[in-house]
Design a protein around this motif. Structure first.
Motif, mmCIF file in Angstrom:
data_model
loop_
_atom_site.group_PDB
_atom_site.id
_atom_site.type_symbol
_atom_site.label_atom_id
_atom_site.label_comp_id
_atom_site.label_asym_id
_atom_site.label_seq_id
_atom_site.Cartn_x
_atom_site.Cartn_y
_atom_site.Cartn_z
ATOM 1 N N SER A 5 0.821 -1.211 0.000
ATOM 2 C CA SER A 5 0.000 0.000 0.000
ATOM 3 C C SER A 5 0.853 1.258 0.000
ATOM 4 O O SER A 5 0.671 2.153 -0.820
ATOM 5 C CB SER A 5 -0.915 -0.008 1.217
ATOM 6 N N CYS A 6 1.827 1.316 0.942
ATOM 7 C CA CYS A 6 2.612 2.542 1.060
ATOM 8 C C CYS A 6 4.094 2.319 0.780
ATOM 9 O O CYS A 6 4.845 3.277 0.708
ATOM 10 C CB CYS A 6 2.425 3.149 2.459
ATOM 11 N N GLY A 7 4.513 1.057 0.637
ATOM 12 C CA GLY A 7 5.894 0.788 0.277
ATOM 13 C C GLY A 7 6.842 0.761 1.451
ATOM 14 O O GLY A 7 8.043 0.564 1.274
ATOM 15 N N SER A 8 6.339 0.930 2.663
ATOM 16 C CA SER A 8 7.193 0.881 3.838
ATOM 17 C C SER A 8 7.661 -0.544 4.100
ATOM 18 O O SER A 8 6.934 -1.504 3.854
ATOM 19 C CB SER A 8 6.419 1.416 5.050
ATOM 20 N N ASP A 9 8.893 -0.683 4.607
ATOM 21 C CA ASP A 9 9.389 -2.027 4.886
ATOM 22 C C ASP A 9 9.326 -2.356 6.376
ATOM 23 O O ASP A 9 9.924 -3.321 6.831
ATOM 24 C CB ASP A 9 10.810 -2.205 4.351
ATOM 25 N N CYS A 61 1.498 -3.706 8.295
ATOM 26 C CA CYS A 61 2.393 -2.587 8.025
ATOM 27 C C CYS A 61 2.452 -1.679 9.250
ATOM 28 O O CYS A 61 1.418 -1.254 9.772
ATOM 29 C CB CYS A 61 1.894 -1.814 6.808
ATOM 30 N N GLY A 62 3.654 -1.411 9.720
ATOM 31 C CA GLY A 62 3.817 -0.544 10.867
ATOM 32 C C GLY A 62 3.655 0.926 10.522
ATOM 33 O O GLY A 62 3.576 1.784 11.395
ATOM 34 N N HIS A 63 3.599 1.211 9.235
ATOM 35 C CA HIS A 63 3.508 2.600 8.796
ATOM 36 C C HIS A 63 2.058 3.022 8.596
ATOM 37 O O HIS A 63 1.602 4.012 9.170
ATOM 38 C CB HIS A 63 4.302 2.776 7.503
ATOM 39 N N CYS A 64 1.309 2.230 7.802
ATOM 40 C CA CYS A 64 -0.067 2.620 7.516
ATOM 41 C C CYS A 64 -1.078 1.686 8.183
ATOM 42 O O CYS A 64 -2.267 1.951 8.158
ATOM 43 C CB CYS A 64 -0.302 2.655 5.998
ATOM 44 N N GLY A 65 -0.585 0.592 8.768
ATOM 45 C CA GLY A 65 -1.479 -0.297 9.497
ATOM 46 C C GLY A 65 -2.233 -1.260 8.614
ATOM 47 O O GLY A 65 -3.101 -1.994 9.072
ATOM 48 N N ARG A 66 -1.898 -1.296 7.369
ATOM 49 C CA ARG A 66 -2.590 -2.184 6.438
ATOM 50 C C ARG A 66 -2.231 -3.643 6.736
ATOM 51 O O ARG A 66 -1.074 -3.970 7.037
ATOM 52 C CB ARG A 66 -2.217 -1.835 5.007
ATOM 53 N N LYS A 67 -3.209 -4.500 6.640
ATOM 54 C CA LYS A 67 -3.017 -5.918 6.928
ATOM 55 C C LYS A 67 -3.205 -6.709 5.651
ATOM 56 O O LYS A 67 -4.159 -6.516 4.918
ATOM 57 C CB LYS A 67 -4.040 -6.358 7.987
ATOM 58 N N PHE A 68 -2.272 -7.596 5.385
ATOM 59 C CA PHE A 68 -2.392 -8.371 4.154
ATOM 60 C C PHE A 68 -1.851 -9.772 4.369
ATOM 61 O O PHE A 68 -0.985 -10.004 5.193
ATOM 62 C CB PHE A 68 -1.692 -7.689 2.972
#
Ligand SMILES: [Zn+2]
Length: 70
Positions: A5-9, A61-68
């Protein structure tokens, strides 16, 4: 692993455990009753305590909180 989603690692794995206990015993009890009669009903209800547990692992994702899913 990068967030789609945001590309954060800064993603980490979480594991969710879902227990489907209710309905399992009734369903197998009814199925057992249809197939085997009253004995099958008892056997099916005996399985109620076992339940059905499914575990799912996700990346969060620790950045945007998206779960996948992995
Ligand atoms: Zn993200």
């Amino acid at each position: 692993m990068r967030c789609p989603s945001c590309g954060s690692d800064s993603c980490h794995v979480v594991e969710e455990t879902q227990t489907h206990q209710k309905g399992f015993g009734v369903c197998s009890g009814l199925c057992g009753y249809v197939i085997l009669g009253p004995v099958g009903l008892l056997c099916g209800l005996c399985g109620m305590g076992d339940g059905h547990t499914s575990r799912k692992a996700y990346w969060v994702c620790g950045h945007c909180g998206r779960k996948f899913r992995i």
